[in-house]
Motif scaffolding. Structure first.
Motif, PDB file in Angstrom:
ATOM      1  N   ILE A 135     -71.132  10.605 167.404  1.00 32.82           N
ATOM      2  CA  ILE A 135     -71.793  10.276 168.489  1.00 32.82           C
ATOM      3  C   ILE A 135     -70.933  10.158 169.863  1.00 32.82           C
ATOM      4  CG2 ILE A 135     -73.064   8.135 169.543  1.00 32.82           C
ATOM      5  CD1 ILE A 135     -73.369   6.983 166.641  1.00 32.82           C
ATOM      6  N   TYR A 136     -70.990  11.229 170.433  1.00 37.82           N
ATOM      7  CA  TYR A 136     -70.321  11.429 171.766  1.00 37.82           C
ATOM      8  C   TYR A 136     -69.906  10.594 172.574  1.00 37.82           C
ATOM      9  CZ  TYR A 136     -70.638  16.209 169.480  1.00 37.82           C
ATOM     10  OH  TYR A 136     -70.502  17.291 168.388  1.00 37.82           O
ATOM     11  N   SER A 137     -70.973   9.749 172.672  1.00 41.03           N
ATOM     12  CA  SER A 137     -70.513   8.572 173.806  1.00 41.03           C
ATOM     13  C   SER A 137     -69.570   7.353 173.011  1.00 41.03           C
ATOM     14  CB  SER A 137     -72.152   7.957 174.121  1.00 41.03           C
ATOM     15  OG  SER A 137     -72.899   7.467 172.936  1.00 41.03           O
ATOM     16  N   GLN A 138     -69.198   7.647 171.861  1.00 39.91           N
ATOM     17  CA  GLN A 138     -68.670   6.559 171.391  1.00 39.91           C
ATOM     18  C   GLN A 138     -67.305   7.424 170.836  1.00 39.91           C
ATOM     19  OE1 GLN A 138     -69.134   3.520 171.067  1.00 39.91           O
ATOM     20  NE2 GLN A 138     -70.866   3.461 172.075  1.00 39.91           N
ATOM     21  N   SER A 139     -67.041   8.758 171.182  1.00 38.90           N
ATOM     22  CA  SER A 139     -66.068   9.629 170.855  1.00 38.90           C
ATOM     23  C   SER A 139     -64.689   8.978 171.529  1.00 38.90           C
ATOM     24  CB  SER A 139     -66.024  10.804 171.304  1.00 38.90           C
ATOM     25  OG  SER A 139     -65.969  10.928 172.734  1.00 38.90           O
ATOM     26  N   ASN A 140     -63.590   9.586 170.701  1.00 41.59           N
ATOM     27  CA  ASN A 140     -62.242   9.289 171.604  1.00 41.59           C
ATOM     28  C   ASN A 140     -62.068   9.384 172.890  1.00 41.59           C
ATOM     29  OD1 ASN A 140     -62.118  12.138 171.029  1.00 41.59           O
ATOM     30  ND2 ASN A 140     -60.409  12.032 169.610  1.00 41.59           N
ATOM     31  N   GLN A 141     -62.590  10.431 173.531  1.00 44.93           N
ATOM     32  CA  GLN A 141     -62.934  10.813 174.864  1.00 44.93           C
ATOM     33  C   GLN A 141     -63.651   9.607 175.830  1.00 44.93           C
ATOM     34  OE1 GLN A 141     -63.274  15.269 175.785  1.00 44.93           O
ATOM     35  NE2 GLN A 141     -63.858  15.114 173.557  1.00 44.93           N
ATOM     36  N   SER A 142     -64.805   9.460 175.227  1.00 43.24           N
ATOM     37  CA  SER A 142     -65.683   8.388 175.746  1.00 43.24           C
ATOM     38  C   SER A 142     -64.930   7.155 175.716  1.00 43.24           C
ATOM     39  CB  SER A 142     -66.895   8.302 175.081  1.00 43.24           C
ATOM     40  OG  SER A 142     -67.588   9.268 175.327  1.00 43.24           O
ATOM     41  N   ASN A 143     -64.051   6.572 174.634  1.00 43.50           N
ATOM     42  CA  ASN A 143     -63.378   5.478 174.642  1.00 43.50           C
ATOM     43  C   ASN A 143     -62.302   5.162 175.573  1.00 43.50           C
ATOM     44  OD1 ASN A 143     -64.857   3.142 173.157  1.00 43.50           O
ATOM     45  ND2 ASN A 143     -64.835   4.858 171.634  1.00 43.50           N
ATOM     46  N   ALA A 144     -61.432   6.435 175.899  1.00 46.25           N
ATOM     47  CA  ALA A 144     -60.508   6.585 176.627  1.00 46.25           C
ATOM     48  C   ALA A 144     -61.083   6.259 178.059  1.00 46.25           C
ATOM     49  CB  ALA A 144     -59.817   7.711 176.640  1.00 46.25           C
ATOM     50  N   LEU A 145     -62.147   7.061 178.343  1.00 48.01           N
ATOM     51  CA  LEU A 145     -62.793   6.554 179.768  1.00 48.01           C
ATOM     52  C   LEU A 145     -63.235   5.103 179.825  1.00 48.01           C
ATOM     53  CD1 LEU A 145     -64.906   9.730 180.998  1.00 48.01           C
ATOM     54  CD2 LEU A 145     -62.886   8.855 181.764  1.00 48.01           C
ATOM     55  N   ARG A 146     -63.821   4.746 178.970  1.00 50.78           N
ATOM     56  CA  ARG A 146     -64.115   3.411 178.881  1.00 50.78           C
ATOM     57  C   ARG A 146     -63.050   2.259 179.230  1.00 50.78           C
ATOM     58  NH1 ARG A 146     -67.864   4.575 174.757  1.00 50.78           N
ATOM     59  NH2 ARG A 146     -69.935   4.189 175.337  1.00 50.78           N
ATOM     60  N   ILE A 147     -61.895   2.560 178.590  1.00 50.95           N
ATOM     61  CA  ILE A 147     -60.823   1.719 178.607  1.00 50.95           C
ATOM     62  C   ILE A 147     -60.363   1.808 180.308  1.00 50.95           C
ATOM     63  CG2 ILE A 147     -58.094   1.684 178.276  1.00 50.95           C
ATOM     64  CD1 ILE A 147     -59.095   2.595 175.326  1.00 50.95           C
ATOM     65  N   GLY A 148     -60.170   3.160 180.742  1.00 49.05           N
ATOM     66  CA  GLY A 148     -59.820   3.230 182.117  1.00 49.05           C
ATOM     67  C   GLY A 148     -60.607   2.665 183.176  1.00 49.05           C
ATOM     68  N   THR A 172     -59.970  20.393 178.466  1.00 48.54           N
ATOM     69  CA  THR A 172     -60.852  21.289 177.771  1.00 48.54           C
ATOM     70  C   THR A 172     -60.340  22.562 177.585  1.00 48.54           C
ATOM     71  OG1 THR A 172     -62.960  20.432 178.828  1.00 48.54           O
ATOM     72  CG2 THR A 172     -62.994  22.380 177.697  1.00 48.54           C
ATOM     73  N   ALA A 173     -59.485  23.194 178.297  1.00 45.61           N
ATOM     74  CA  ALA A 173     -58.730  24.422 178.278  1.00 45.61           C
ATOM     75  C   ALA A 173     -57.677  24.214 177.237  1.00 45.61           C
ATOM     76  CB  ALA A 173     -58.107  24.809 179.552  1.00 45.61           C
ATOM     77  N   TYR A 174     -56.883  23.035 177.396  1.00 44.10           N
ATOM     78  CA  TYR A 174     -55.892  22.955 176.008  1.00 44.10           C
ATOM     79  C   TYR A 174     -56.569  22.785 174.755  1.00 44.10           C
ATOM     80  CZ  TYR A 174     -52.246  19.529 173.890  1.00 44.10           C
ATOM     81  OH  TYR A 174     -51.543  19.315 172.868  1.00 44.10           O
ATOM     82  N   THR A 175     -57.536  22.130 174.665  1.00 50.69           N
ATOM     83  CA  THR A 175     -58.210  21.997 173.304  1.00 50.69           C
ATOM     84  C   THR A 175     -58.661  23.198 172.734  1.00 50.69           C
ATOM     85  OG1 THR A 175     -59.065  19.542 173.826  1.00 50.69           O
ATOM     86  CG2 THR A 175     -60.089  20.713 172.008  1.00 50.69           C
ATOM     87  N   VAL A 196     -50.859   7.904 175.267  1.00 55.39           N
ATOM     88  CA  VAL A 196     -49.658   8.402 174.241  1.00 55.39           C
ATOM     89  C   VAL A 196     -50.453   9.010 172.969  1.00 55.39           C
ATOM     90  CG1 VAL A 196     -47.636   8.170 172.943  1.00 55.39           C
ATOM     91  CG2 VAL A 196     -47.888   6.797 175.043  1.00 55.39           C
ATOM     92  N   ALA A 197     -50.338  10.296 172.831  1.00 54.42           N
ATOM     93  CA  ALA A 197     -50.879  10.936 171.635  1.00 54.42           C
ATOM     94  C   ALA A 197     -50.276  12.108 171.477  1.00 54.42           C
ATOM     95  CB  ALA A 197     -52.399  11.303 171.722  1.00 54.42           C
ATOM     96  N   CYS A 198     -50.859  12.927 170.387  1.00 53.78           N
ATOM     97  CA  CYS A 198     -50.425  14.441 170.012  1.00 53.78           C
ATOM     98  C   CYS A 198     -51.264  15.449 169.851  1.00 53.78           C
ATOM     99  CB  CYS A 198     -49.444  14.408 168.592  1.00 53.78           C
ATOM    100  SG  CYS A 198     -48.174  13.502 168.557  1.00 53.78           S
ATOM    101  N   GLY A 199     -51.461  16.519 170.262  1.00 55.94           N
ATOM    102  CA  GLY A 199     -52.500  17.601 169.771  1.00 55.94           C
ATOM    103  C   GLY A 199     -53.671  17.052 170.690  1.00 55.94           C
ATOM    104  N   GLY A 200     -55.032  17.361 169.810  1.00 54.86           N
ATOM    105  CA  GLY A 200     -56.309  17.156 170.332  1.00 54.86           C
ATOM    106  C   GLY A 200     -56.510  15.447 170.622  1.00 54.86           C
ATOM    107  N   SER A 201     -55.798  14.727 170.350  1.00 57.99           N
ATOM    108  CA  SER A 201     -55.934  13.354 170.599  1.00 57.99           C
ATOM    109  C   SER A 201     -55.362  13.215 171.866  1.00 57.99           C
ATOM    110  CB  SER A 201     -55.221  12.519 169.719  1.00 57.99           C
ATOM    111  OG  SER A 201     -55.780  12.580 168.135  1.00 57.99           O
ATOM    112  N   GLN A 202     -54.255  14.069 172.168  1.00 57.85           N
ATOM    113  CA  GLN A 202     -53.844  13.887 173.624  1.00 57.85           C
ATOM    114  C   GLN A 202     -54.747  14.341 174.752  1.00 57.85           C
ATOM    115  OE1 GLN A 202     -50.118  15.574 176.445  1.00 57.85           O
ATOM    116  NE2 GLN A 202     -49.598  15.315 174.071  1.00 57.85           N
TER     117      GLN A 202
END
Length: 323
Positions: free
Chosen positions: A126-139, A201-204, A26-32
């Motif tokens: 640090i991209y390996s610690q970004s929101n995207q990376s952490n969403a993957l880590r959680i998954g 990526t297209a969305y962002t 759950v999020a909005c915009g770039g966070s989603q």
């Protein structure tokens, strides 16, 4: 707490009430867009539970009936978007496990989440610690701890390679970024195409970087859906950006490219393979497409911003008027 410890603790609680049945992002915009990779991963790989992704406001106003104590809700906001904070509160009221991803330890997200993941952000990200990376880590941790995911070790090793791939990708993209900026700085409408894990990526690029930050009209377009109506608008003048992913849906992007090479003249193609993403294990590489590509495409738009003298921080409405 580390992500693996968060999931271990959450699993103990969920197992006690009957087991995991659904994960919501759950999020909005770039966070989603950033957490889409986590949803894509679970939606494709999980065998015993489901996954969905929601805009925060829709989650509040059209709350899924199955939301309860057997669910995990992963929510993301850099600072504390109001509706995302309310979504955290609602999820806790329903008894769900909440993991609040946020950019700083003192935000309202951090204060209200049951578990908190603070991710790297800003100019020195640090991209390996970004929101995207952490969403993957959680998954990956959810898959590993709830389903004994066989590709887990390969996935975890992949995070050690992200920063180098992005650094090399930024160098690779310099010429493309310069050419793109010069060619398209005066165009007003763009199609941005991708599929599968790269769709975020297209969305962002469309919503956040071209529309929000450059005030250009941009349409994020699924490469597979392109042939079910939108391709009728293709001509020799329309600027089109195509992201070619590595993984399960690559053939969708390649089919689109074959058509574009025949009927369109102004096409920018950015292929994940050319950025060096294949140093990641083939079994999990597709899940890292957008983690690698979003920093790259932002560089392209940033170069356009420089040439246009239109700062990426310029806004007309956001944070300035009531909405």
């Amino acid at each position: 707490m580390q992500v693996k410890d968060i999931i271990r603790d959450a699993k103990g609680k969920i197992d006690h009430v009957g087991g995991l049945k659904h994960v919501y992002f759950v999020a909005c915009g770039g966070s989603q867009a950033a957490i889409f990779c986590g949803h894509y991963l679970l939606n494709k790989e999980a065998t015993t539970f489901g996954s969905s992704i929601y805009n925060s406001s829709e989650f509040l106003n059209a709350t899924p009936a199955m939301l309860d104590k057997r669910c995990i809700v992963v929510l993301c906001s850099l600072n504390a978007t109001a509706e995302t904070v309310e979504a955290v509160k609602l999820s806790r009221e329903k008894g769900a496990i909440t993991i609040a991803m946020t950019g700083f330890p003192d935000t309202e997200m951090a204060k209200n989440g049951e578990y908190v993941v603070v991710y790297s952000n800003g100019d020195e990200q640090i991209y390996s610690q970004s929101n995207q990376s952490n969403a993957l880590r959680i998954g990956f941790e959810i898959l590993h701890q709830f389903e004994n995911y066989p590709k887990y070790e390969a996935a975890i090793d992949s995070f050690t390679k992200i920063d180098q791939i992005v650094a090399n990708g930024k160098k690779y993209i310099e010429r493309i970024a310069n050419d793109f900026a010069k060619e398209y700085k005066d165009d007003e409408t763009f199609y941005v195409m991708a599929s599968g894990p790269m769709y975020s990526t297209a969305y962002t690029m469309s919503y956040c970087h071209l529309m929000e930050m450059q005030w250009k009209h941009a349409i994020p377009m699924h490469s597979g859906e392109y042939f079910h109506g939108p391709f009728e608008t293709t001509d020799k003048n329309l600027p089109i950006i195509l992201f070619v992913s590595e993984g399960s849906t690559r053939q969708l992007d390649e089919r689109a490219l074959t058509f574009l090479n025949k009927y369109a003249d102004r096409v920018t193609v950015i292929d994940a393979k050319e950025l060096g993403v294949n140093i990641i294990d083939d079994r999990v590489v597709e899940f890292f497409n957008s983690v690698i590509m979003i920093p790259i495409e932002r560089n392209i738009v940033s170069r356009m911003a420089e040439i246009r003298n239109h700062s990426m921080d310029m806004r007309r409405y956001m944070w300035k008027v009531e909405y």
